[in-house]
Design a protein around this motif. Structure first.
Motif, short mmCIF file in Angstrom:
data_model
loop_
_atom_site.label_atom_id
_atom_site.label_comp_id
_atom_site.label_asym_id
_atom_site.label_seq_id
_atom_site.Cartn_x
_atom_site.Cartn_y
_atom_site.Cartn_z
N ARG A 1 0.83 -1.21 0.00
CA ARG A 1 0.00 0.00 0.00
C ARG A 1 0.86 1.26 0.00
N ALA A 2 2.00 1.22 0.73
CA ALA A 2 2.91 2.37 0.74
C ALA A 2 3.53 2.57 -0.64
N LEU A 3 3.86 1.46 -1.31
CA LEU A 3 4.45 1.52 -2.64
C LEU A 3 3.47 2.12 -3.64
N VAL A 4 2.24 1.63 -3.62
CA VAL A 4 1.22 2.12 -4.55
C VAL A 4 0.91 3.59 -4.29
N SER A 5 0.89 3.95 -3.00
CA SER A 5 0.59 5.34 -2.65
C SER A 5 1.69 6.29 -3.11
N SER A 6 2.97 5.92 -2.88
CA SER A 6 4.08 6.81 -3.22
C SER A 6 4.36 6.86 -4.72
N THR A 7 4.10 5.73 -5.42
CA THR A 7 4.43 5.66 -6.84
C THR A 7 3.27 6.10 -7.73
N PHE A 8 2.08 5.64 -7.40
CA PHE A 8 0.92 5.90 -8.26
C PHE A 8 -0.12 6.81 -7.62
N LYS A 9 0.13 7.25 -6.39
CA LYS A 9 -0.79 8.14 -5.66
C LYS A 9 -2.18 7.51 -5.51
N ILE A 10 -2.20 6.19 -5.37
CA ILE A 10 -3.46 5.47 -5.18
C ILE A 10 -3.54 5.03 -3.73
N TRP B 1 11.09 4.00 3.18
CA TRP B 1 11.06 5.39 3.66
C TRP B 1 12.46 5.98 3.69
N ALA B 2 13.43 5.23 4.21
CA ALA B 2 14.80 5.73 4.33
C ALA B 2 15.40 6.03 2.96
N LEU B 3 15.17 5.15 2.00
CA LEU B 3 15.70 5.39 0.65
C LEU B 3 15.07 6.62 0.02
N ARG B 4 13.76 6.80 0.19
CA ARG B 4 13.10 7.98 -0.39
C ARG B 4 13.62 9.26 0.26
N GLN B 5 13.77 9.25 1.59
CA GLN B 5 14.24 10.43 2.30
C GLN B 5 15.70 10.76 1.97
N ALA B 6 16.44 9.73 1.58
CA ALA B 6 17.85 9.94 1.23
C ALA B 6 18.03 10.37 -0.22
N GLY B 7 16.92 10.54 -0.94
CA GLY B 7 16.99 11.03 -2.32
C GLY B 7 17.09 9.95 -3.36
N HIS B 8 16.60 8.75 -3.03
CA HIS B 8 16.64 7.63 -3.98
C HIS B 8 15.23 7.06 -4.19
N PRO B 9 14.31 7.88 -4.69
CA PRO B 9 12.93 7.40 -4.83
C PRO B 9 12.78 6.24 -5.80
N VAL C 1 15.11 3.95 -6.62
CA VAL C 1 15.67 2.76 -5.97
C VAL C 1 14.70 2.24 -4.91
N ALA C 2 14.09 3.19 -4.16
CA ALA C 2 13.13 2.80 -3.13
C ALA C 2 11.97 2.03 -3.74
N SER C 3 11.47 2.51 -4.86
CA SER C 3 10.34 1.84 -5.52
C SER C 3 10.75 0.45 -6.02
N VAL C 4 11.93 0.37 -6.63
CA VAL C 4 12.41 -0.93 -7.14
C VAL C 4 12.58 -1.92 -6.00
N VAL C 5 13.24 -1.47 -4.92
CA VAL C 5 13.47 -2.35 -3.77
C VAL C 5 12.16 -2.80 -3.16
N GLN C 6 11.21 -1.87 -3.04
CA GLN C 6 9.93 -2.23 -2.43
C GLN C 6 9.10 -3.15 -3.32
N ILE C 7 9.19 -2.94 -4.63
CA ILE C 7 8.47 -3.84 -5.55
C ILE C 7 9.00 -5.27 -5.40
#
Length: 487
Positions: free
Chosen positions: A133-142, A305-313, A315-321
């Protein structure tokens, strides 16, 4: 009373289990068990618990908590490796303790493990749901509505629909057959380990040494009564983290389906634990180095969250997927192990016998798989992630204590009525005692709620045993028939 005591302590003949489990196909290799073990151990916990325990209990010393928990798990894993090598039966600790201590003690160990598997499946599915749900929310705003995102026990929640769906998908996968399931498992484990390694490498570039200071924060008591900081906080962290290492039991639970179990079981159990410990320690070090541990409070997906906050959105999405997909490996392992335990109960008549039936076409315990699915769906859909995490370790630790001390009577029978194992626990008789004491120490450190729920589960188990299991156990029924014939 003497007859009751005799029945409770009647030991199962190991040859009976060999015969009963002969309808299960021995198709799993060392590679399959390594994938099963790593896939189960490196699950939701590696993407969630390092942040949660750092914020709530240990601070940067969460790494020490992981290492101490790993030492305890390692001591028990040595006992598991010898037991599984000597007695490759479905049901792991339940079947082993039945053989070395007797029916009642086997039931206690098995009933404790059953709680672990029911709750662990729900826990992993709940964590997968949070990350998805966090992945879908941050990537697709769903965003799913609150009533479909949270269980009824959470404010505004009704059912965690994602949890329900993922458990049903896993049920479909494991009813396709062990070999097909293991192929899927092997691929997903490789992907998941790759995702963990990517986080470690990328996250290491964002480490700030100041976040490690002080490495062991000063001790204080949290608002909920738990400990933070100092040795007490590290100790509290061990009790929470220990659920991360329960996956090697899932290997043992499937030992009746192992090729050359005398070799494959020890290699799978010990090898998967070594790989998992290395990954857990590395992730926890990187995570607390990236941001101050207080940032991970009440965060169910700290890695992303840590990857996104560190400026790697990206990478964060790929790792979470990959992490979300990879979490299916833990669910596969837990569902397979839990269903084999239910099958073992049904096989012996301790629970309704339909659970012990094997489908003639697939050679799988389909009834137990479906039952496991239904109960896990109910638990995962309606109880919160935090609540579930408190309950898993208790049942596991009880079973671990039984297995550790079970090595002593096992050694007396190896090479006689029990096969000589391909692996023997080193430094006998000291190591099994250390495994028992270490497991007891971790159990003692669980919070009071976990102990109370474990007691309630134990009482329920005793009622079922004395009202149903004792009277329907196939071994007792056969003994009574022989007794009547002799009369």
């Amino acid at each position: 009373m003497a007859n009751l005591f005799k029945r409770m302590n009647r030991k199962e003949d190991p040859s009976v289990y060999e015969q009963k489990d002969s309808n299960l196909v021995r198709s799993l290799t060392t590679k399959d068990f390594l994938a099963l073990g790593v896939g189960t151990i490196v699950s939701t916990a590696i993407f969630t618990l390092p942040g949660i325990v750092a914020a709530n209990n240990a601070g940067p010393a969460v790494t020490i908590s992981f290492l101490l928990a790993a030492i305890v798990a390692g001591l028990v894993a040595l006992s598991y490796a010898e037991m599984a090598s000597a007695m490759p039966f479905a049901g792991s600790a339940y079947s082993w303790i039945n053989v070395v201590f007797g029916e009642f003690w086997g039931w206690v160990a098995g009933w404790a493990l059953l709680a672990e598997y029911f709750i662990a499946v729900a826990f992993v599915a709940s964590g997968l749901s949070s990350n998805f749900r966090a992945l879908v929310s941050s990537t697709f705003k769903i965003n799913l509505p609150t009533y479909l995102s949270n269980p009824v026990s959470a404010k505004g929640g009704l059912v965690d629909i994602c949890t329900v769906v993922v458990i049903l998908i896993v049920m479909f996968l494991i009813t396709r057959g062990d070999k097909e399931t293991s192929r899927v498992e092997n691929v997903l484990v490789i992907l998941k380990v790759a995702a963990v390694l990517v986080f470690i490498v990328v996250g290491a570039t964002a480490i700030h040494v100041a976040n490690y200071v002080p490495f062991i924060p000063a001790h204080h008591v949290n608002a909920d009564g738990t400990s933070f900081g100092g040795f007490s906080g590290i100790y509290a962290g061990v009790s929470v983290i220990f659920l991360s290492y329960i996956g090697f039991d899932s290997i043992a639970a499937n030992s009746a389906e192992a090729k050359n179990p005398q070799k494959t079981m020890p290699r799978g159990i010990i090898g998967s634990l070594v790989i998992a410990v290395t990954l857990f320690v590395a992730v926890s070090l990187v995570l607390v180095g990236m941001f101050k541990y207080t940032n991970y409070a009440n965060n169910a997906e700290p890695v992303g969250w840590a990857l996104r906050q560190a400026g790697h959105p990206i990478v964060a999405s790929v790792v979470q997927i990959i992490a979300v997909v990879g979490m299916f490996t833990a669910l596969i392992g837990m569902m397979m192990a839990g269903s084999r335990l239910l099958y073992s109960f049904g096989r012996d008549g301790m629970l309704p016998k339909f659970l012990g039936r094997v489908n003639k076409k697939s050679h799988l315990p389909v009834n137990s798989i479906i039952t496991m699915t239904v109960i896990s769906v109910v638990i995962g859909a309606f109880l919160t992630f935090t609540f579930l995490s408190q309950l898993i370790s208790a049942g596991t630790l009880i079973a671990f204590m039984f297995v550790s001390i079970g090595i002593y009577p096992l050694r007396k029978r190896e090479g006689k009525d029990i096969n000589m194992p391909g692996f023997k626990e080193p430094f006998f008789p000291v190591m099994p005692a250390l495994g028992f004491l270490a497991s007891l120490a971790v159990f003692w450190g669980l919070d009071n709620d976990a102990k109370i729920y474990a007691l309630v589960w134990f009482i329920i188990g005793m009622v079922i045993y004395f009202v149903y299991g004792m009277h329907h156990n196939t071994r007792n029924q056969q003994a009574e028939v022989k007794s009547n014939d002799n009369e």
